[in-house]
Structures are given as structure tokens and as C-alpha cells.
Motif scaffolding. Structure first.
Motif, PDB file in Angstrom:
ATOM      1  N   GLU A   1      -7.631   5.624   7.099  1.00 30.77           N
ATOM      2  CA  GLU A   1      -7.309   7.047   7.136  1.00 30.77           C
ATOM      3  C   GLU A   1      -7.357   7.684   5.737  1.00 30.77           C
ATOM      4  N   LEU A   2      -6.762   6.994   4.764  1.00 29.67           N
ATOM      5  CA  LEU A   2      -6.804   7.548   3.399  1.00 29.67           C
ATOM      6  C   LEU A   2      -8.218   7.490   2.828  1.00 29.67           C
ATOM      7  N   THR A   3      -8.954   6.429   3.181  1.00 25.07           N
ATOM      8  CA  THR A   3     -10.349   6.349   2.720  1.00 25.07           C
ATOM      9  C   THR A   3     -11.114   7.575   3.206  1.00 25.07           C
ATOM     10  N   ASP A   4     -10.929   7.934   4.477  1.00 30.52           N
ATOM     11  CA  ASP A   4     -11.647   9.097   5.025  1.00 30.52           C
ATOM     12  C   ASP A   4     -11.251  10.373   4.288  1.00 30.52           C
ATOM     13  N   GLN A   5      -9.956  10.492   3.996  1.00 31.15           N
ATOM     14  CA  GLN A   5      -9.492  11.704   3.314  1.00 31.15           C
ATOM     15  C   GLN A   5     -10.025  11.770   1.879  1.00 31.15           C
TER      16      GLN A   5
ATOM     17  N   GLY B   1     -11.911   0.391  -0.421  1.00 30.88           N
ATOM     18  CA  GLY B   1     -12.482   1.236   0.636  1.00 30.88           C
ATOM     19  C   GLY B   1     -14.001   1.271   0.509  1.00 30.88           C
ATOM     20  N   TYR B   2     -14.608   2.203   1.192  1.00 26.95           N
ATOM     21  CA  TYR B   2     -16.067   2.331   1.126  1.00 26.95           C
ATOM     22  C   TYR B   2     -16.387   3.807   0.870  1.00 26.95           C
TER      23      TYR B   2
ATOM     24  N   LEU C   1      -2.044  14.081  -1.902  1.00 21.98           N
ATOM     25  CA  LEU C   1      -0.855  13.489  -2.529  1.00 21.98           C
ATOM     26  C   LEU C   1       0.219  13.226  -1.476  1.00 21.98           C
ATOM     27  N   LYS C   2       0.414  14.193  -0.594  1.00 22.18           N
ATOM     28  CA  LYS C   2       1.430  14.070   0.451  1.00 22.18           C
ATOM     29  C   LYS C   2       1.069  12.892   1.375  1.00 22.18           C
ATOM     30  N   ALA C   3      -0.220  12.818   1.733  1.00 23.75           N
ATOM     31  CA  ALA C   3      -0.658  11.751   2.642  1.00 23.75           C
ATOM     32  C   ALA C   3      -0.457  10.374   1.992  1.00 23.75           C
ATOM     33  N   ALA C   4      -0.811  10.264   0.689  1.00 29.59           N
ATOM     34  CA  ALA C   4      -0.668   8.978   0.001  1.00 29.59           C
ATOM     35  C   ALA C   4       0.807   8.592  -0.102  1.00 29.59           C
ATOM     36  N   PHE C   5       1.627   9.579  -0.400  1.00 27.05           N
ATOM     37  CA  PHE C   5       3.068   9.317  -0.532  1.00 27.05           C
ATOM     38  C   PHE C   5       3.649   8.871   0.810  1.00 27.05           C
TER      39      PHE C   5
ATOM     40  N   ASP D   1       1.313   4.563  -0.219  1.00 31.35           N
ATOM     41  CA  ASP D   1       0.222   4.051  -1.056  1.00 31.35           C
ATOM     42  C   ASP D   1       0.403   4.640  -2.463  1.00 31.35           C
ATOM     43  N   PHE D   2       1.186   3.958  -3.294  1.00 33.10           N
ATOM     44  CA  PHE D   2       1.542   4.534  -4.591  1.00 33.10           C
ATOM     45  C   PHE D   2       0.440   4.356  -5.630  1.00 33.10           C
ATOM     46  N   SER D   3      -0.486   3.465  -5.366  1.00 35.47           N
ATOM     47  CA  SER D   3      -1.637   3.345  -6.255  1.00 35.47           C
ATOM     48  C   SER D   3      -2.493   4.620  -6.112  1.00 35.47           C
ATOM     49  N   THR D   4      -2.760   5.013  -4.874  1.00 38.90           N
ATOM     50  CA  THR D   4      -3.540   6.231  -4.643  1.00 38.90           C
ATOM     51  C   THR D   4      -2.752   7.454  -5.109  1.00 38.90           C
TER      52      THR D   4
END
Ligand code: OFO
Length: 172
Positions: free
Chosen positions: A5-9, A66-67, A105-109, A113-116
Motif C-alpha cells: 500500500e505504501l509502495t503504491d502511494q 519496494g518496486y 506522512l500520515k499514512a507512513a505514521f 513505518d518510521f523509516s518512510t
């Protein structure tokens, strides 16, 4: 490891950065074709910077497992009424990008996923800087009354801003 999901975003943002690069490159062409070489050079620098942003997303996605996928890039507009329209459109575009970065940022938090989240901090600061930069240009446009008599002066002002940014980035 990046979730799908984060990869797509992040891939979506990668394509937006690509669009920003093309938009500013196109605008730089419009400026040069209207005798506004200072603005043209400045916008070319901005286009180069957006391409670097795109590459940062590209590298991060791949490095984080990711890809990176380059999506369809919409054609940027190529006709503009005046140089004020150009900079107003840029400011509106940057505000839109800020919202996108904030959502990321909101999605990663929320995903923990604190690296992202850390990676995206750079872009949050960058957007703040760019919004201020373009707001200051809009202020100059008002001060110089660009469309009446100040076009030449405005172009010179942007040319000197472009030189300052260039020397600041080579010193960094
Ligand atoms: Fe607005 O600089 Fe890229 O995101």
C-alpha cells in the motif's frame, strides 16, 4: 520492508514529482519564448530540482524493498496568459503537492513505518521552503506591478534569485 500500500502511494508521488518537473520545464520554455530569460532559467532550475525529487522517491522505494514504477505522466499545460498566471499556477501546484506529502506522512505514521516517515521529512521541509519561495515571488509580482510596466525589472529580479539559488546549492 515497504508494504504494498505504501509502495503504491510512494509510486504515485514519484509520478507527481515527474509531472512537476515537466510542468516547470514547459513553463521555462514559455518564458524563454516570451523574452523572459531570467524566469526561464529559474524555472529550468526548478524543473531540475523536481527531477531530483523524483529520483529520491525512485531510489527510496527500491532501497526499501519496494518496486519503483513510473506511471502515466499527464501532459502539462503549455499555454499561459501572463507570467503572473505562470507563478500563480506554480504556487497552487506546490500547495497541492504539500497536501499530498502530508497525506503520505500520515499514512507512513499510521502504518508504523518510521523509516518512510523519516524519509518524507525532507519533503515536508522542502515544501515549506518552496511555498515560501513562490509566495515571495507572487509578492514581488504585486509590488512591481508586473503586467503594467515592471516585466523587465521582474525578469531581472528572478534572474538574480536564480543565481543566488545556484550558488547556494553549489556551496551545499
Ligand atoms: Fe515541490 O518539490 Fe517536489 O515535491
Amino acid at each position: 520492508m515497504l508494504s504494498q500500500e505504501l509502495t503504491d502511494q510512494l509510486n504515485h508521488q514519484l509520478s507527481l514529482e515527474f509531472f512537476s518537473a515537466n510542468l516547470y520545464l514547459q513553463m521555462s520554455s514559455w518564458c524563454h519564448s516570451h523574452g523572459l530569460d531570467g524566469c526561464g532559467t529559474f524555472l529550468r532550475q526548478q524543473a531540475d530540482e523536481e527531477r531530483l525529487h523524483m529520483e529520491k522517491f525512485f531510489d527510496y522505494i527500491n532501497d526499501a524493498g519496494g518496486y519503483a514504477v513510473i506511471g502515466a505522466i499527464e501532459q502539462p499545460p503549455h499555454t499561459f496568459g501572463t507570467v503572473s498566471d505562470v507563478f500563480e499556477q506554480i504556487y497552487a501546484h506546490e500547495c497541492k503537492i504539500t497536501k499530498e506529502i502530508n497525506q503520505l506522512l500520515k499514512a507512513a505514521f499510521e502504518a508504523g513505518d518510521f523509516s518512510t516517515f523519516g524519509f518524507l521529512q525532507y519533503f515536508a521541509l522542502e515544501q515549506n521552503e518552496e511555498e515560501r519561495l513562490f509566495q515571495s515571488i507572487l509578492d514581488k509580482i504585486k509590488l512591481i506591478k508586473v503586467e503594467q510596466q515592471g516585466l523587465y525589472l521582474f525578469d531581472k529580479e528572478i534572474a538574480s534569485m536564480s543565481k543566488q539559488l545556484q550558488s547556494a546549492s553549489s556551496a551545499a
